[in-house]
Every structure is written in structure tokens, then in C-alpha cells.
Design a protein around this motif. Structure first.
Motif, PDB file in Angstrom:
ATOM      1  N   VAL A 157       0.843  -1.201   0.000  1.00 33.29           N
ATOM      2  CA  VAL A 157       0.000   0.000   0.000  1.00 33.29           C
ATOM      3  C   VAL A 157       0.877   1.250   0.000  1.00 33.29           C
ATOM      4  CG1 VAL A 157      -0.366   0.260   2.508  1.00 33.29           C
ATOM      5  CG2 VAL A 157      -2.143   0.962   0.918  1.00 33.29           C
ATOM      6  N   ARG A 158       2.057   1.170   0.612  1.00 35.03           N
ATOM      7  CA  ARG A 158       2.962   2.330   0.576  1.00 35.03           C
ATOM      8  C   ARG A 158       3.410   2.623  -0.868  1.00 35.03           C
ATOM      9  NH1 ARG A 158       6.416   4.819   4.246  1.00 35.03           N
ATOM     10  NH2 ARG A 158       6.235   3.190   5.810  1.00 35.03           N
ATOM     11  N   ALA A 159       3.714   1.564  -1.602  1.00 26.36           N
ATOM     12  CA  ALA A 159       4.130   1.754  -2.999  1.00 26.36           C
ATOM     13  C   ALA A 159       3.002   2.354  -3.825  1.00 26.36           C
ATOM     14  CB  ALA A 159       4.568   0.407  -3.586  1.00 26.36           C
ATOM     15  N   TRP A 160       1.784   1.911  -3.541  1.00 32.36           N
ATOM     16  CA  TRP A 160       0.610   2.432  -4.254  1.00 32.36           C
ATOM     17  C   TRP A 160       0.434   3.932  -3.969  1.00 32.36           C
ATOM     18  CZ3 TRP A 160      -4.090   4.667  -2.980  1.00 32.36           C
ATOM     19  CH2 TRP A 160      -5.119   4.584  -3.928  1.00 32.36           C
ATOM     20  N   VAL A 161       0.517   4.291  -2.678  1.00 36.64           N
ATOM     21  CA  VAL A 161       0.354   5.699  -2.294  1.00 36.64           C
ATOM     22  C   VAL A 161       1.477   6.551  -2.902  1.00 36.64           C
ATOM     23  CG1 VAL A 161       0.403   7.325  -0.356  1.00 36.64           C
ATOM     24  CG2 VAL A 161      -0.911   5.204  -0.164  1.00 36.64           C
ATOM     25  N   ALA A 162       2.696   6.039  -2.834  1.00 33.21           N
ATOM     26  CA  ALA A 162       3.833   6.812  -3.352  1.00 33.21           C
ATOM     27  C   ALA A 162       3.662   7.087  -4.850  1.00 33.21           C
ATOM     28  CB  ALA A 162       5.139   6.054  -3.096  1.00 33.21           C
ATOM     29  N   ALA A 163       3.268   6.067  -5.610  1.00 33.62           N
ATOM     30  CA  ALA A 163       3.082   6.257  -7.059  1.00 33.62           C
ATOM     31  C   ALA A 163       1.953   7.246  -7.331  1.00 33.62           C
ATOM     32  CB  ALA A 163       2.782   4.908  -7.724  1.00 33.62           C
ATOM     33  N   LEU A 164       0.896   7.141  -6.549  1.00 35.77           N
ATOM     34  CA  LEU A 164      -0.242   8.053  -6.738  1.00 35.77           C
ATOM     35  C   LEU A 164       0.170   9.499  -6.475  1.00 35.77           C
ATOM     36  CD1 LEU A 164      -3.283   8.162  -7.356  1.00 35.77           C
ATOM     37  CD2 LEU A 164      -3.706   7.884  -4.917  1.00 35.77           C
ATOM     38  N   LYS A 165       0.997   9.695  -5.462  1.00 38.00           N
ATOM     39  CA  LYS A 165       1.389  11.068  -5.125  1.00 38.00           C
ATOM     40  C   LYS A 165       2.427  11.613  -6.121  1.00 38.00           C
ATOM     41  CE  LYS A 165       1.640  12.313  -0.771  1.00 38.00           C
ATOM     42  NZ  LYS A 165       0.423  13.118  -0.571  1.00 38.00           N
ATOM     43  N   VAL A 166       3.321  10.779  -6.570  1.00 38.09           N
ATOM     44  CA  VAL A 166       4.393  11.254  -7.451  1.00 38.09           C
ATOM     45  C   VAL A 166       3.917  11.365  -8.904  1.00 38.09           C
ATOM     46  CG1 VAL A 166       6.666  10.694  -8.383  1.00 38.09           C
ATOM     47  CG2 VAL A 166       6.221  10.426  -5.929  1.00 38.09           C
ATOM     48  N   HIS A 167       3.249  10.316  -9.403  1.00 39.77           N
ATOM     49  CA  HIS A 167       2.823  10.307 -10.804  1.00 39.77           C
ATOM     50  C   HIS A 167       1.339  10.633 -10.992  1.00 39.77           C
ATOM     51  CE1 HIS A 167       6.489   7.599 -11.546  1.00 39.77           C
ATOM     52  NE2 HIS A 167       6.752   8.798 -12.019  1.00 39.77           N
ATOM     53  N   GLY A 168       0.592  10.550  -9.902  1.00 45.14           N
ATOM     54  CA  GLY A 168      -0.837  10.830 -10.008  1.00 45.14           C
ATOM     55  C   GLY A 168      -1.609   9.692 -10.642  1.00 45.14           C
ATOM     56  N   VAL A 169      -0.958   8.555 -10.863  1.00 45.53           N
ATOM     57  CA  VAL A 169      -1.644   7.408 -11.475  1.00 45.53           C
ATOM     58  C   VAL A 169      -0.923   6.125 -11.057  1.00 45.53           C
ATOM     59  CG1 VAL A 169      -0.319   7.664 -13.634  1.00 45.53           C
ATOM     60  CG2 VAL A 169      -2.473   6.418 -13.660  1.00 45.53           C
TER      61      VAL A 169
END
Ligand SMILES: [Fe+2]
Length: 402
Positions: A157-169
Motif C-alpha cells: 500500500v505504501r508503494a501504491w500511495v507513493a506512485a499516486l502522489k508522485v505520478h498521479g496514477v
């Protein structure tokens, strides 16, 4: 320099904060004056803490509720504070004595908490997830995460959140192909945000659609619910069935396009960032409208939100000179959005769930042939605050700085 070796201080003062505030650095020097305290750290950094801020953030049981940990100190009911003394105690934490008119007060601050509230440190931490604008090259870097890793493993879930915040997708794979399964994925983060389309919605071709999404038409790149003053933050789109001809999903990073517009046509950018446009959704049961700019920046000019949805654009009335400029500016941004160099094209497969920042990443789809097979997606929304909270909870359990 050292205060009394009060046994109550041996574990450091409680800072009325569930977040851990751990730092490898210690306070090596201290200076104070009536207006504040300046600390020197073992890594050479210097931090200044103002008297108003220190007094306001006292965490003692008189100033914070001892169980709820919320602030009970009301600074407007007290005289302006001055620092009368400041010391580093035997644990390396800070003790400050204030005078406020006839009253005095002593506050204790853990050095870890002070370090994480150093201005430069706070700014550096916020930069961990600075958005990285992307173009069509994102296709090679799009983060794909296994659903079971996301659901069961904090690192997933951390990887998911990080990608969402950095790339927005970010994309989840291997989601059980069961109706409403996207709600389980959403609730891993927080409660679903409902809309006038319900808690979630089915994206299928309907005989009597009340929205463009429920047709087989192509959909221009857009953000959802642009007609709401606060459009939803994060959209989840889950593919249950997809064997029609056409219907590929398209995404573009609105921040990247807006930055390029600012670089190439500052006048158009400024107009879109200052001139509101009306957006409207209406059907037999509601008429929901708002006016807002296509581009929103903060006071520093940093992009905060893109809001664009052609079929929800209302009949905004402009004075004639503004009208011509606005049509030109919107047209310019729109043509840029259509440029393939900015677009990520994806064929969502059954069991894939894509999440994107609805204030940044625009989405759309190619038209599809409804009679050629089945296409069934489900969508819902969640809140940015819950995404950020998940990250903080992960940090809390990992003992990282809060
Ligand atoms: Fe949409």
C-alpha cells in the motif's frame, strides 16, 4: 545549561502526538531571547523557534487534552508571552519558561519533535512526494502493483500511495473480478466519497443515459465532477469486462500540459488560472453547478488543480473581448491535451484497477462498438486526506519521523 534531572523527564516529554518524532541529531547549543529560542544541532543545522509558536504548541496537560491530545490552550485569553529562560535537560530535550503578564508557564519539548518541526526539515520532508510531471513515456514506468500485495502488505500500500502522489496514477493487477470489489480496494485507504451517481457507478452503455460515460461515445480527456466546488480527489476505475472493439482508456498529466502552456503562452495560462468557467450537471433530479478556473495555482504559482470537462461546461457568459481570449486559451490547452506526446493509452483488462488524481490527471476513452461484446467498468472516489493519513500511519508504525 542542564535543567533538573526530574525522573518524569527521563523518557522525554510527551508531545501530545501519536506520531513518532525520532531524530539522530542532538541539540548542541542553545540561545534564547524574549522572542524565541535558537537551537544548534549536532549536524550543524540551526533552528529558530518563535516564542508565540512555542507557547502555543505546549503539550502539557493544561494546554492539551490529556486523552484526546487536542489543543485546549486558547492564546487569545492570555497575555503575549516572552521567554524568560530556556535550557536543555539531561535527556537532551528543551525546557522553556514563559512570562505572560502576571503568569508564568513552563513547557517541555522533545528534541525529536523540535527537529521535525524545523522549517527546512518540514519542507524537505514534503518534497519526498513532489509530483513528477510525465508525458507518454510514463507507459514504460507506470507502477503496477499486485492486488494481494496492496491489500495485505504495508509495503504494497505504501508503494501504491507513493506512485499516486508522485505520478498521479497507479495500477492494481489481479483484483478479483467480482462486482463492487473496487469498494474493498477503496476501503483499504478510507471511506468512499459518494456523489450524485451513488457510492459507486457502473460504466456501461445504457439505452437512456443521463451522462456521457454511460454511452459508447469517445470521451475527451476530462476531470470528473468538475461541476462540484470540491471535485473528488482520487478516482478508482475497475475493469470487470472488456472485449469490445475500441474503448481504450487515455490519460494525460494535466500538470505537465499546464506547465508547458505556461512556458509557451503565459497569457493563456494566466487567463485560465484567473477567469472562472461555469460547470453544470443536470438531470431529472438535480442541477449541480459551480464556477471555477481550469487551472488553479497556489500563491507561489505551484499547480494545485486542473478542472476540465467539456460536456459539463455550462453556458458561461463572458464580455466579448474576454470571450474570444477564453475560447482561444481553452482551445490551446485542449489541443495540447490531444497531442499524443502527452497521452498514456491503456487497454484496461479485467481484474485491473487504475487509480488517478482527479485534480491532476485527466482521463478519457476511445469510442467502442457496443454491439461487439461487453465492456463493464465500475468507478468510485476516495479522499486525498485519507491517502495522506495512510502514509502517516505507515510511518507511525515504522517509527519514522512524523
Ligand atoms: Fe470520467
Amino acid at each position: 545549561m542542564l535543567a533538573s534531572d526530574d525522573p518524569a523527564l527521563t523518557s522525554g516529554p510527551a508531545m501530545a502526538d501519536f506520531a513518532p518524532h525520532v531524530t539522530p541529531y542532538s541539540i548542541v547549543s542553545l540561545q534564547f531571547d524574549p522572542k524565541g529560542v535558537t537551537l544548534g544541532w549536532s549536524d550543524g543545522r540551526s533552528s529558530r523557534f518563535h516564542v508565540l509558536w512555542l507557547r502555543d504548541n505546549c503539550a502539557c496537560s493544561q494546554c492539551r487534552h490529556p486523552i484526546a491530545l487536542e489543543r485546549t490552550y486558547i492564546f487569545i485569553d492570555h497575555a503575549a508571552p516572552v521567554v524568560t529562560s530556556a535550557e536543555v535537560d539531561s535527556r537532551g530535550d528543551l525546557e522553556v519558561r514563559f512570562q505572560q503578564g502576571p503568569d508564568s508557564h513552563v513547557s517541555r519539548f522533545s528534541h525529536g519533535w523540535l527537529r521535525t518541526h524545523d522549517l527546512a526539515e518540514s519542507l524537505a520532508r514534503a518534497g519526498d512526494f513532489t509530483p513528477q510531471p510525465w508525458d507518454n513515456q510514463i507507459a514504460k514506468r507506470l507502477r503496477r502493483i499486485d492486488y494481494s500485495h496492496y491489500m495485505a502488505d504495508p509495503e504494497g500500500v505504501r508503494a501504491w500511495v507513493a506512485a499516486l502522489k508522485v505520478h498521479g496514477v497507479v495500477l492494481l493487477e489481479g483484483v478479483p473480478q467480482v462486482s463492487r470489489q473496487l469498494l474493498e480496494a477503496a476501503k483499504r485507504i478510507g471511506p468512499v466519497r459518494p456523489s450524485n451517481f451513488g457510492e459507486y457507478y457502473d460504466v456501461v452503455s445504457m439505452p437512456k443515459p443521463n451522462a456521457s460515460a454511460y454511452t459508447s461515445m469517445g470521451l475527451e480527456l476530462h476531470t470528473d465532477l468538475a461541476n462540484w466546488r470540491y471535485p473528488p480527489d482520487i478516482q478508482l476505475l475497475f475493469c470487470l469486462k472488456s472485449n469490445v472493439e475500441g474503448g481504450d482508456s487515455v490519460f494525460a498529466d494535466g500538470f505537465r500540459v499546464a506547465e508547458d502552456l505556461r512556458d509557451t503562452d503565459r497569457e493563456a495560462f494566466d487567463l485560465l488560472a484567473t477567469q472562472p468557467v461555469e460547470y453544470r450537471f443536470h438531470d431529472a433530479s438535480c442541477d449541480i453547478r459551480t464556477s471555477a478556473t481550469l487551472i488553479e495555482t497556489d500563491r507561489g504559482g505551484n499547480l494545485q488543480r486542473i478542472r476540465f470537462n467539456n460536456w459539463l461546461r455550462g453556458a458561461t457568459v463572458f464580455p466579448e473581448p474576454v470571450l474570444e481570449q477564453m475560447y482561444a486559451a481553452i482551445g490551446k490547452l485542449w489541443r495540447m491535451l490531444r497531442d499524443p506526446k502527452y497521452q498514456l493509452h491503456l487497454r484496461l483488462r479485467p481484474g485491473e484497477l487504475i487509480a488517478y488524481d482527479n485534480h491532476r490527471v485527466l482521463h478519457g476513452r476511445a469510442p467502442f462498438e457496443a454491439a461487439s461484446g461487453e465492456r463493464h467498468l465500475q468507478g468510485c472516489y476516495i479522499n486525498r486526506e485519507d491517502v495522506d493519513s495512510v502514509l502517516r500511519m505507515l510511518d507511525r508504525s515504522a517509527g519514522a519521523p512524523g
